[in-house]
Design a protein around this motif. Structure first.
Motif, PDB file in Angstrom:
ATOM      1  N   CYS A 131       0.819  -1.217   0.000  1.00 28.49           N
ATOM      2  CA  CYS A 131       0.000   0.000   0.000  1.00 28.49           C
ATOM      3  C   CYS A 131       0.844   1.254   0.000  1.00 28.49           C
ATOM      4  N   ALA A 147      -7.580   0.995  -1.261  1.00 28.82           N
ATOM      5  CA  ALA A 147      -6.876  -0.024  -0.493  1.00 28.82           C
ATOM      6  C   ALA A 147      -7.895  -0.710   0.402  1.00 28.82           C
ATOM      7  N   ARG A 173      -8.630   4.374   1.607  1.00 27.78           N
ATOM      8  CA  ARG A 173      -8.576   3.110   2.327  1.00 27.78           C
ATOM      9  C   ARG A 173      -9.977   2.904   2.887  1.00 27.78           C
TER      10      ARG A 173
END
Lengths: 448, 288
Positions: A131, A147, A173
């Motif tokens: 990531c 992510a 994310r």
């Protein structure tokens, strides 16, 4: 007479100037409305499939307990969404890729997917190392990346508090970071094990492991300052032999051992520790322990403190209260023969964040949105998930509550579940640092 | 806990001893540094794990333990294959060609393993579970680890007897000491070389088979043992059986005690020792 002439000329001149000025303002200003009006007239509504790249560990130690369940969930949900007509009439063309091969391989793959294959979105990445390397590419290459599983808190944080948000315009994310796991563990230890005197840690030697221990240690120092750390161990990620570490831990005699070991490492560690008699003398506090009782099976030891990386658990929220969890667990179990674990719930969050963001952006722009518009629409999105609710904040991180419990054998299931009498949920505001504040700074500012 | 740390060191040394013994036999007799040695270890592990899983949970014990030998046989077979098709054409070439070829074999074998057994991890812990724990000075210790040490000791003794007390063993040692003279005396270098390669591969396969009840068989997990085997060869000396024993004991104990006393630098410690030996005695402790 002259005055009248000048008056008219003046009037026309000023009218012209004002008119030009208005026109320029209309063109140059943030004329979203103007853009939207023209856009609505010219916005396309394609019917071609959406190219959705899903990246998880499909080979190696992390595959079976982790990457494959995540990928299976993407497959299941793509089928469900396609059966319901797709996203705004466009079917999802799911492309699964392997996250194995290290950071360099993943950077190359990301470039290929965004620049050559021109995928609509990448839902990927389990490893914090991957990531950290890939998310900056979202803005650099102009690709939307969500992510779905990596946890390091530093991914979206700045160097000092307060820091500017968001760090990446096109990078998200779709889950909370490791702060919730490790702060939650500290709260649990304080509540249920107030008499402990010593702790130790065994964590994988990379960002994820180092950061997990950092947050747990910081929180413990705040909440239980008298507790001593008797040792920390750092096996490399994907170690297969923990025997020396296990013996060293047993020799250090900690009351509880913190661990962010995940995937195959967690299963291997637990099996080897079981064989070496570790659990006769010590117990573990696993920051991401939820999948492993099912992976290890009926011999998984009881009384281990387990965190669910959010409130992701096949038995929580209870099925009578939260039908979406009931549906998700039953559908996954029917298709794959196992109960879904947190990688599965995270995959749901990524998929549906994308879907809802697209739908919300499309409603605003009147047609298929650009990735910038999707990214804008994702901020502030609050969606129902099988685990409850997920909110995507302005720092592009997901915000979640956290569920923790102790393992307990029950006759109804062939592996230990979390003891229902000691299940704790800590709300989001107790375990997520406020926007723009670094997690470590936030904890150190607590008054206890 | 110190008896346990020492025992852990011995368990680890036992595995590394088997791998480095195989590497040293090949190196000593053929002068070939086989970079694919770790892959043969992995093949031994995968085959044994697959066999145990295939036999199923209810299979009787007299089938389970011998099934570990399937890994030895397959690794030996791959060794034979490798030697005939890859190594033999390269005998007369420079060292760099041999390194390239064996490195190529390493990459190839990784993909062959993936093709045959897929990408997931294989857990085959029954041989470990059934033996349970014994108590040593009040501390629990897995009985299986003691079994591994005994097996490594037996293998080491058998190899020693073979090398020093049998005709073929004497021939192998002769070739490793002076290849040209051995040829002049009429020894069949090629046949002996093949034999040594197969023997070395079988030992790597045995190490893989013994480790699989405790650790999962995974893609790429032959790399670390390969590196550790090289460290053993550096410390103990090229081509020396005594060196393989001494080197393995040093590496095993350093790892076990290093993790207890210096957890932050567990890997670095081993390389440090290898570096010291390279500087102080470049041919290794028992090298020629």
């Amino acid at each position: 007479m002259a005055k009248k002439k000048i008056g008219r000329r003046e009037f026309i001149k000023s009218a012209g100037t004002v008119g030009l000025g208005l026109g320029a303002a209309g063109l140059l200003g943030s004329s979203v409305k103007v853009r939207k009006a023209t856009a609505a007239q010219t916005r396309s509504n394609p019917k071609t499939p959406i190219k959705l790249a899903a990246i998880s560990f499909l080979t190696g130690a992390a595959a079976s307990p982790f990457g494959i369940p995540g990928n299976n969930t993407y497959k299941m949900l793509a089928d469900v969404i396609n059966r319901e007509g797709g996203i705004l009439g466009r079917k999802i063309d799911l492309l699964s890729y392997d996250e194995a091969g290290g950071v360099d391989a993943q950077v190359k793959l990301c470039r290929k997917l965004v620049l050559d294959e021109k995928v609509d979105v990448i839902l990927g990445y389990i490893s914090s190392a991957d990531c950290k390397a890939v998310l900056p590419l979202s803005d650099e290459l102009g690709g939307l990346i969500m992510a779905y599983d990596c946890g390091t808190h530093v991914l979206m944080e700045g160097d000092k508090s307060p820091y500017k948000v968001p760090k990446y315009t096109l990078g998200f994310r779709t889950k909370a970071h490791l702060g919730i796991d490790n702060i939650g563990l500290a709260f649990m230890v304080k509540k249920y094990l107030p008499d402990i005197k010593t702790i130790a840690g065994i964590n994988p030697d990379y960002a994820w492991g180092r950061d997990s221990w950092l947050i747990f240690e910081t929180a413990m120092k705040k909440l239980m300052p008298h507790v001593k750390v008797v040792g920390t161990w750092w096996p490399p990620l994907f170690t297969t032999d923990f025997t020396a570490h296990i013996s060293a831990l047993m020799g250090a005699k900690p009351d509880i051992v913190h661990s962010a070991l995940w995937g195959g490492d967690s299963v291997t560690f637990t099996k080897q520790a079981m064989g070496m008699g570790f659990f006769e003398k010590s117990k573990m506090a696993f920051s991401r322990g939820e999948p492993y009782p099912q992976e290890v099976g009926k011999d998984y030891p009881e009384e281990q403190l387990i965190c669910c990386a959010g409130t992701h658990y096949f038995l929580y929220p209870p099925h009578d209260k939260w039908p979406l969890n009931k549906w998700f667990v039953e559908a996954y179990h029917k298709r794959y023969g196992k109960y879904p674990t947190y990688p599965c719930y995270h995959a749901y969050q990524a998929m549906y964040t994308y879907k809802h963001a697209v739908e919300r952006a499309a409603a605003l722009v009147g047609g298929w949105p650009t990735i910038e518009e999707i990214a804008e629409a994702a901020v502030g999105l609050s969606i129902q998930t099988p685990s409850g609710h997920l909110m995507i904040r302005e720092d592009h991180n997901g915000i979640e509550d956290v569920l923790l419990g102790f393992s307990k054998k029950v006759p109804e299931f062939p592996f230990p579940i979390l003891d229902p009498r000691r299940l704790e949920v800590f709300p989001a505001h107790m375990v997520n640092a406020p926007v723009g504040v670094r997690t470590v700074d936030w904890i150190q500012g607590w008054k206890v | 806990m110190w008896p346990i740390y020492i025992l852990n060191g011995l368990y680890f040394a036992a595995l590394i001893f088997l791998i480095s013994l195989g590497l040293n036999i090949i190196l000593g007799v053929m002068g070939i540094l086989n970079l694919a040695h770790g892959s043969l270890y992995a093949i031994g592990a995968f085959m044994s794990a697959w066999m145990i899983v295939a036999l199923g949970k209810g299979a009787p014990m007299f089938l389970i333990y011998p099934s570990l030998l399937s890994g030895v046989v397959l690794a030996a077979f791959f060794g034979l294959f490798m030697e005939y098709f890859l190594i033999r054409p390269m005998y007369k070439r420079a060292l760099e060609y041999q390194l390239l070829i064996t490195f190529g074999a390493l990459l190839l074998l990784e993909d062959v393993i993936k093709m045959i057994w897929g990408g997931e991890a294989y857990y085959a812990s029954r041989p470990f579970d059934v033996l349970g724990k014994i108590h040593i000075l009040g501390n629990p210790y897995p009985a299986y680890f003691l079994l591994v040490m005994i097996m490594a000791l037996i293998a080491g003794l058998l190899i020693w007897i073979f090398m020093y007390k049998t005709r073929i063993g004497v021939m192998l040692r002769a070739i490793s000491l002076d290849r040209e003279m051995a040829t002049a005396l009429g020894l069949n270098i090629h046949k002996m070389g093949t034999f040594a390669f197969v023997l070395g591969s079988a030992l790597a396969g045995l190490a893989g088979a013994l480790v699989v009840p405790t650790t999962p068989a995974l893609l790429g997990f032959g790399m670390e043992p390969l590196i550790l085997a090289f460290i053993v060869v550096v410390i103990g000396g090229l081509g020396s059986l005594k060196g393989a024993l001494a080197g393995s004991l040093i590496v095993g104990q350093t790892r076990s005690i290093g993790i207890v006393l210096f957890p932050e630098i567990e890997l670095a410690l081993l390389f440090l020792i290898a570096a010291v030996i390279l500087v102080a005695k470049p041919e290794g402790l028992f090298g020629r």
